[in-house]
Enzyme design. Structure first.
Site, PDB file in Angstrom:
ATOM      1  N   LYS A   1     -59.857  51.356  61.156  1.00 53.40           N
ATOM      2  CA  LYS A   1     -58.600  50.797  60.669  1.00 53.40           C
ATOM      3  C   LYS A   1     -58.414  51.182  59.212  1.00 53.40           C
ATOM      4  O   LYS A   1     -59.052  50.643  58.330  1.00 53.40           O
ATOM      5  CB  LYS A   1     -58.562  49.274  60.800  1.00 53.40           C
ATOM      6  CG  LYS A   1     -57.149  48.733  60.511  1.00 53.40           C
ATOM      7  CD  LYS A   1     -57.173  47.375  59.910  1.00 53.40           C
ATOM      8  CE  LYS A   1     -56.750  47.307  58.460  1.00 53.40           C
ATOM      9  NZ  LYS A   1     -55.747  48.221  57.962  1.00 53.40           N
TER      10      LYS A   1
ATOM     11  N   CYS B   1     -63.976  50.695  42.590  1.00 50.90           N
ATOM     12  CA  CYS B   1     -64.847  49.516  42.543  1.00 50.90           C
ATOM     13  C   CYS B   1     -65.977  49.707  41.549  1.00 50.90           C
ATOM     14  O   CYS B   1     -66.660  48.752  41.190  1.00 50.90           O
ATOM     15  CB  CYS B   1     -65.426  49.280  43.920  1.00 50.90           C
ATOM     16  SG  CYS B   1     -66.301  50.721  44.485  1.00 50.90           S
TER      17      CYS B   1
ATOM     18  N   GLU C   1     -69.136  47.157  51.396  1.00 50.80           N
ATOM     19  CA  GLU C   1     -68.980  47.739  50.051  1.00 50.80           C
ATOM     20  C   GLU C   1     -67.827  46.991  49.402  1.00 50.80           C
ATOM     21  O   GLU C   1     -66.673  47.196  49.755  1.00 50.80           O
ATOM     22  CB  GLU C   1     -68.665  49.234  50.166  1.00 50.80           C
ATOM     23  CG  GLU C   1     -69.789  50.081  50.691  1.00 50.80           C
ATOM     24  CD  GLU C   1     -70.973  50.124  49.747  1.00 50.80           C
ATOM     25  OE1 GLU C   1     -72.012  50.644  50.156  1.00 50.80           O
ATOM     26  OE2 GLU C   1     -70.859  49.624  48.610  1.00 50.80           O
TER      27      GLU C   1
ATOM     28  N   GLU D   1     -62.304  41.220  38.405  1.00 47.46           N
ATOM     29  CA  GLU D   1     -62.176  42.681  38.500  1.00 47.46           C
ATOM     30  C   GLU D   1     -60.737  43.082  38.178  1.00 47.46           C
ATOM     31  O   GLU D   1     -59.797  42.581  38.780  1.00 47.46           O
ATOM     32  CB  GLU D   1     -62.522  43.114  39.922  1.00 47.46           C
ATOM     33  CG  GLU D   1     -62.510  44.605  40.160  1.00 47.46           C
ATOM     34  CD  GLU D   1     -62.937  44.942  41.571  1.00 47.46           C
ATOM     35  OE1 GLU D   1     -62.508  44.253  42.506  1.00 47.46           O
ATOM     36  OE2 GLU D   1     -63.712  45.900  41.724  1.00 47.46           O
TER      37      GLU D   1
ATOM     38  N   TRP E   1     -57.422  51.283  50.275  1.00 44.91           N
ATOM     39  CA  TRP E   1     -56.377  52.254  49.919  1.00 44.91           C
ATOM     40  C   TRP E   1     -56.791  53.171  48.769  1.00 44.91           C
ATOM     41  O   TRP E   1     -56.159  54.202  48.555  1.00 44.91           O
ATOM     42  CB  TRP E   1     -55.081  51.540  49.533  1.00 44.91           C
ATOM     43  CG  TRP E   1     -55.252  50.456  48.505  1.00 44.91           C
ATOM     44  CD1 TRP E   1     -55.349  49.113  48.730  1.00 44.91           C
ATOM     45  CD2 TRP E   1     -55.418  50.632  47.079  1.00 44.91           C
ATOM     46  NE1 TRP E   1     -55.562  48.440  47.556  1.00 44.91           N
ATOM     47  CE2 TRP E   1     -55.596  49.340  46.523  1.00 44.91           C
ATOM     48  CE3 TRP E   1     -55.433  51.723  46.237  1.00 44.91           C
ATOM     49  CZ2 TRP E   1     -55.786  49.114  45.160  1.00 44.91           C
ATOM     50  CZ3 TRP E   1     -55.614  51.511  44.866  1.00 44.91           C
ATOM     51  CH2 TRP E   1     -55.781  50.222  44.352  1.00 44.91           C
ATOM     52  N   ASN E   2     -57.860  52.812  48.024  1.00 46.68           N
ATOM     53  CA  ASN E   2     -58.086  53.583  46.787  1.00 46.68           C
ATOM     54  C   ASN E   2     -58.775  54.910  47.017  1.00 46.68           C
ATOM     55  O   ASN E   2     -58.610  55.850  46.247  1.00 46.68           O
ATOM     56  CB  ASN E   2     -58.819  52.718  45.769  1.00 46.68           C
ATOM     57  CG  ASN E   2     -60.197  52.300  46.239  1.00 46.68           C
ATOM     58  OD1 ASN E   2     -60.482  52.333  47.420  1.00 46.68           O
ATOM     59  ND2 ASN E   2     -61.041  51.932  45.304  1.00 46.68           N
TER      60      ASN E   2
ATOM     61  N   GLY F   1     -63.857  47.129  50.685  1.00 48.04           N
ATOM     62  CA  GLY F   1     -62.670  46.445  50.201  1.00 48.04           C
ATOM     63  C   GLY F   1     -63.065  45.277  49.329  1.00 48.04           C
ATOM     64  O   GLY F   1     -64.157  45.264  48.757  1.00 48.04           O
ATOM     65  N   SER F   2     -62.220  44.285  49.248  1.00 49.48           N
ATOM     66  CA  SER F   2     -62.468  43.167  48.340  1.00 49.48           C
ATOM     67  C   SER F   2     -63.555  42.249  48.857  1.00 49.48           C
ATOM     68  O   SER F   2     -63.768  42.113  50.072  1.00 49.48           O
ATOM     69  CB  SER F   2     -61.179  42.360  48.166  1.00 49.48           C
ATOM     70  OG  SER F   2     -60.812  41.807  49.417  1.00 49.48           O
TER      71      SER F   2
HETATM   72  N1  LIG Z   1     -67.494  48.545  46.916  1.00 54.73           N
HETATM   73  C1  LIG Z   1     -66.689  49.558  47.166  1.00 54.73           C
HETATM   74  O1  LIG Z   1     -67.106  50.696  47.468  1.00 54.73           O
HETATM   75  C2  LIG Z   1     -65.197  49.343  47.102  1.00 54.73           C
HETATM   76  C3  LIG Z   1     -64.627  48.089  46.873  1.00 54.73           C
HETATM   77  N2  LIG Z   1     -63.247  47.927  46.823  1.00 54.73           N
HETATM   78  C4  LIG Z   1     -62.674  46.627  46.469  1.00 54.73           C
HETATM   79  O2  LIG Z   1     -61.478  46.356  47.284  1.00 54.73           O
HETATM   80  C5  LIG Z   1     -60.469  45.761  46.463  1.00 54.73           C
HETATM   81  C6  LIG Z   1     -59.237  46.609  46.438  1.00 54.73           C
HETATM   82  O3  LIG Z   1     -59.026  47.242  47.660  1.00 54.73           O
HETATM   83  P1  LIG Z   1     -58.063  46.583  48.746  1.00 54.73           P
HETATM   84  O4  LIG Z   1     -57.751  47.605  49.775  1.00 54.73           O
HETATM   85  O5  LIG Z   1     -56.930  45.859  48.098  1.00 54.73           O
HETATM   86  O6  LIG Z   1     -58.998  45.499  49.421  1.00 54.73           O
HETATM   87  P2  LIG Z   1     -58.655  44.584  50.682  1.00 54.73           P
HETATM   88  O7  LIG Z   1     -59.924  43.884  50.897  1.00 54.73           O
HETATM   89  O8  LIG Z   1     -57.419  43.796  50.535  1.00 54.73           O
HETATM   90  O9  LIG Z   1     -58.359  45.617  51.911  1.00 54.73           O
HETATM   91  C7  LIG Z   1     -59.344  46.475  52.325  1.00 54.73           C
HETATM   92  C8  LIG Z   1     -59.104  46.782  53.798  1.00 54.73           C
HETATM   93  O10 LIG Z   1     -59.291  45.590  54.531  1.00 54.73           O
HETATM   94  C9  LIG Z   1     -58.161  45.344  55.354  1.00 54.73           C
HETATM   95  N3  LIG Z   1     -57.994  43.907  55.537  1.00 54.73           N
HETATM   96  C10 LIG Z   1     -57.360  43.024  54.734  1.00 54.73           C
HETATM   97  N4  LIG Z   1     -57.449  41.776  55.268  1.00 54.73           N
HETATM   98  C11 LIG Z   1     -58.149  41.897  56.437  1.00 54.73           C
HETATM   99  C12 LIG Z   1     -58.574  40.988  57.466  1.00 54.73           C
HETATM  100  N5  LIG Z   1     -58.310  39.675  57.391  1.00 54.73           N
HETATM  101  N6  LIG Z   1     -59.268  41.477  58.525  1.00 54.73           N
HETATM  102  C13 LIG Z   1     -59.552  42.795  58.603  1.00 54.73           C
HETATM  103  N7  LIG Z   1     -59.175  43.705  57.671  1.00 54.73           N
HETATM  104  C14 LIG Z   1     -58.485  43.248  56.608  1.00 54.73           C
HETATM  105  C15 LIG Z   1     -57.012  45.994  54.625  1.00 54.73           C
HETATM  106  O11 LIG Z   1     -55.973  46.243  55.545  1.00 54.73           O
HETATM  107  P3  LIG Z   1     -54.434  46.312  55.009  1.00 54.73           P
HETATM  108  O12 LIG Z   1     -54.385  47.475  54.120  1.00 54.73           O
HETATM  109  O13 LIG Z   1     -53.634  46.488  56.276  1.00 54.73           O
HETATM  110  O14 LIG Z   1     -54.184  45.020  54.311  1.00 54.73           O
HETATM  111  C16 LIG Z   1     -57.683  47.267  54.117  1.00 54.73           C
HETATM  112  O15 LIG Z   1     -57.748  48.214  55.165  1.00 54.73           O
HETATM  113  C17 LIG Z   1     -61.083  45.634  45.100  1.00 54.73           C
HETATM  114  O16 LIG Z   1     -61.710  44.371  44.975  1.00 54.73           O
HETATM  115  C18 LIG Z   1     -62.164  46.700  45.061  1.00 54.73           C
HETATM  116  O17 LIG Z   1     -63.204  46.440  44.153  1.00 54.73           O
HETATM  117  C19 LIG Z   1     -62.395  48.957  47.037  1.00 54.73           C
HETATM  118  C20 LIG Z   1     -62.937  50.214  47.263  1.00 54.73           C
HETATM  119  C21 LIG Z   1     -64.356  50.500  47.289  1.00 54.73           C
HETATM  120  O1  LIG Z   2     -63.819  52.997  46.575  1.00 52.43           O
HETATM  121  C1  LIG Z   2     -64.379  53.244  45.527  1.00 52.43           C
HETATM  122  O2  LIG Z   2     -64.101  52.695  44.480  1.00 52.43           O
HETATM  123  C2  LIG Z   2     -65.428  54.286  45.598  1.00 52.43           C
HETATM  124  O3  LIG Z   2     -66.595  53.713  46.151  1.00 52.43           O
HETATM  125  C3  LIG Z   2     -65.727  54.860  44.260  1.00 52.43           C
HETATM  126  S1  LIG Z   2     -66.647  56.343  44.388  1.00 52.43           S
HETATM  127  O4  LIG Z   2     -67.422  56.326  45.631  1.00 52.43           O
HETATM  128  O5  LIG Z   2     -65.657  57.442  44.409  1.00 52.43           O
HETATM  129  O6  LIG Z   2     -67.497  56.367  43.206  1.00 52.43           O
END
Ligand SMILES: NC(=O)C1=CN([C@@H]2O[C@H](COP(=O)(O)OP(=O)(O)OC[C@H]3O[C@@H](n4cnc5c(N)ncnc54)[C@H](OP(=O)(O)O)[C@@H]3O)[C@@H](O)[C@H]2O)C=CC1
Ligand SMILES: O=C(O)[C@H](O)CS(=O)(=O)O
Length: 485
Positions: free
Chosen positions: A180, A289, A255, A386, A156-157, A233-234
């Site tokens: 998705k 992130c 990522e 984090e 979502w970010n 995501g996480s």
């Molecule tokens: N390394 C990077 O570039 C990035 C890392 N992050 C990390 O993500 C976290 C925050 O983002 P957040 O969106 O809350 O992360 P989440 O991991 O909770 O969600 C990320 C995505 O995964 C989906 N998802 C959740 N559970 C499942 C599952 N069991 N199977 C398939 N898809 C699933 C979510 O769907 P739904 O929304 O429907 O729950 C969403 O679309 C932080 O830890 C952050 O550091 C975030 C952005 C960038």
């Molecule tokens: O989802 C994120 O946090 C992004 O990867 C950060 S950036 O790509 O905008 O630096």
């Protein structure tokens, strides 16, 4: 305001070129984090809709894989132009569903378009090899081919740019996609479906399904037609997906989470370090992130840095993202605010001192004061967890060796930053830090030309750079005989 953003706003799945609701007709509300108002709905889809999207992508792949790299490049350039022609309305839609300040949303839309343009070019350079044959009567060639149907799950970010750096290389390589988006911010991703349709991508090349993450994810991971999963995501969810993809041996790009350190040495330019600290900490209200999670400042400049950093933090303007002058939008939801409050309470219980901010903003809702905490110690939760919010703990260190050891004391390894005026120190520290990305005297380093990604539990693979397209290609070795040579 919604009227201005409605042209590319879609409240339906895109499957095989058709905009459709969930089989059940059930929907998910999408909420504006700045005021808690409902922006609209999206389908609450599950396995059946996802399966149809995968099958549509597989059918489209049969034709899309035969297009030339130049044809794909031209379509991607048209997509780039369409995004930039609609930057303002796409940015407003992004701010309304995610909350970030409008100037940041415009920046995210711009870098999204830049990723598309970058891969429009990279897709024409997926060179193979002609290898000198060990046999006089045979020839050896090595070629690159698209992996096939890919699935992309985004957070979502950064609901736009995280998608761009996945479907950009995927489409350029000749793959087709099932996307998705995050349930809290689906509209930016769905708008991409409308844009791809408008510029002329064939039906089924890009499919977008919203809804139950677990059900959609399980179908993606189990369906053998999906040959690659790219996830942002996480780390917690990433680990689950890696395990589930093993059943069909999919390629995976991850990522994931971060725990970025920001080191300031005695010989640093302190004003430059404070400037870098502000952007490295408070971009997207600390919800990235690569945001700094831990500030480590050498003893000789600790008090000066804390004083200047706290003063600069106090100047940040919290407000609704669409409001003129806002630099800090709301956090994504109240759960995020509660987590930030827990971190601050934990820090205070371990002797930390709030020197700026420290509590929910007077605006209420999920607005929070950008916060600086001095006297941070490794006993605090910040050290290992984090934050994903606008809280800046400042730790003190004495020696270079101690700083690098503290910085590396985490299972994460995404981004790190350090400020020094000493060239030898710069190389020693850069080589000693176990991270995928390093900012030296810089607090914002993301760019399409460079490979973005982490090591350790921050992920697998790279996005952007020339490396970013490799994960969407299979390497094929061909040995040709019977040539009568
Ligand atoms: N390394 C990077 O570039 C990035 C890392 N992050 C990390 O993500 C976290 C925050 O983002 P957040 O969106 O809350 O992360 P989440 O991991 O909770 O969600 C990320 C995505 O995964 C989906 N998802 C959740 N559970 C499942 C599952 N069991 N199977 C398939 N898809 C699933 C979510 O769907 P739904 O929304 O429907 O729950 C969403 O679309 C932080 O830890 C952050 O550091 C975030 C952005 C960038
Ligand atoms: O989802 C994120 O946090 C992004 O990867 C950060 S950036 O790509 O905008 O630096």
């Amino acid at each position: 305001m919604l009227q201005k953003t409605s042209h590319y706003m879609r409240q339906a799945n895109l499957i095989g070129g058709k905009w459709v609701q969930a089989d059940s007709g059930v929907t998910i509300d999408v909420i504006n984090p700045a005021n808690g108002q409902k922006l609209g709905t999206v389908p609450k889809s599950g396995a059946a809709e996802t399966r149809r999207a995968i099958e549509a992508a597989d059918e489209a792949f049969q034709g899309w894989r035969k297009t030339s790299a130049l044809e794909r490049s031209k379509l991607l350039r048209k997509l780039h132009d369409a995004i930039m022609d609609n930057q303002d309305s796409l940015a407003e839609l992004l701010t309304m569903e995610q909350g970030k300040a409008l100037f940041e949303a415009k920046g995210e839309v711009a870098i999204s378009a830049a990723y598309i343009l970058w891969f429009a070019e990279e897709g024409r350079r997926t060179y193979g090899d002609v290898v000198p044959s060990p046999w006089a009567d045979r020839r050896i060639i090595v070629t690159k081919q698209p992996v096939g149907v890919i699935a992309a799950i985004t957070p979502w970010n950064f609901p736009s740019s995280m998608l761009a750096r996945k479907i950009g290389p995927a489409l350029a390589a000749g793959c087709t996609a099932v996307v998705k988006p995050a349930s809290q911010t689906p509209y930016s991703g769905l708008a991409w479906g409308a844009l791809c349709e408008e510029v002329g991508f064939p039906e089924g090349v890009v499919n977008i399904v919203t809804g139950s993450a677990g059900e959609i994810g399980d179908e993606i991971c189990a369906n053998p037609l999906v040959r690659k999963l790219t996830f942002t995501g996480s780390t917690e969810i990433g680990k689950i997906l890696i395990q589930k993809c093993a059943s069909t041996v999919k390629k995976v790009s991850m990522e994931l989470g971060g725990n970025a350190p920001f080191l300031v040495f005695d010989d640093a330019d302190i004003d430059r370090a404070v400037e870098g600290a502000i952007i490295a900490k408070y971009r997207n209200s600390g919800q990235t992130c690569v945001c700094t999670n831990r500030f480590f400042v050498q003893a000789g400049v600790y008090d000066t840095f804390v004083e200047k950093f706290a003063a600069a933090t106090a100047k940040l303007k919290v407000g609704p993202g669409l409001e003129e002058g806002t630099t800090q939008g709301p956090l994504i939801d109240d759960k995020a605010v509660a987590k930030v409050e827990e971190f601050i309470d934990d820090a205070k219980s371990h002797g930390g001192k709030v020197v700026s901010g420290g509590k929910r903003h007077a605006l209420g809702g999920s607005f929070f004061e950008p916060t600086v905490i001095s006297g941070a110690t490794p006993k605090m939760r910040f050290m290992k967890e984090e934050i994903f919010g606008p809280v800046a703990p400042v730790f003190k260190f004495d020696t270079e060796e101690e700083a690098v050891r503290l910085a590396n004391d985490t299972e994460f390894g995404l981004a790190c930053y350090f400020y020094t005026g000493d060239l030898g120190r710069a190389f020693r520290v850069m080589e000693g830090l176990k991270y995928g990305m390093v900012g030296v005297n810089e607090g914002l380093i993301t760019t399409v030309e460079a490979p973005f990604g982490g090591v350790k539990e921050s992920g697998l693979g790279k996005e952007g750079g020339h490396q970013g397209i490799e994960d969407y290609l299979d390497t094929k070795y061909v040995c040709i005989g019977g040539l009568g040579l």
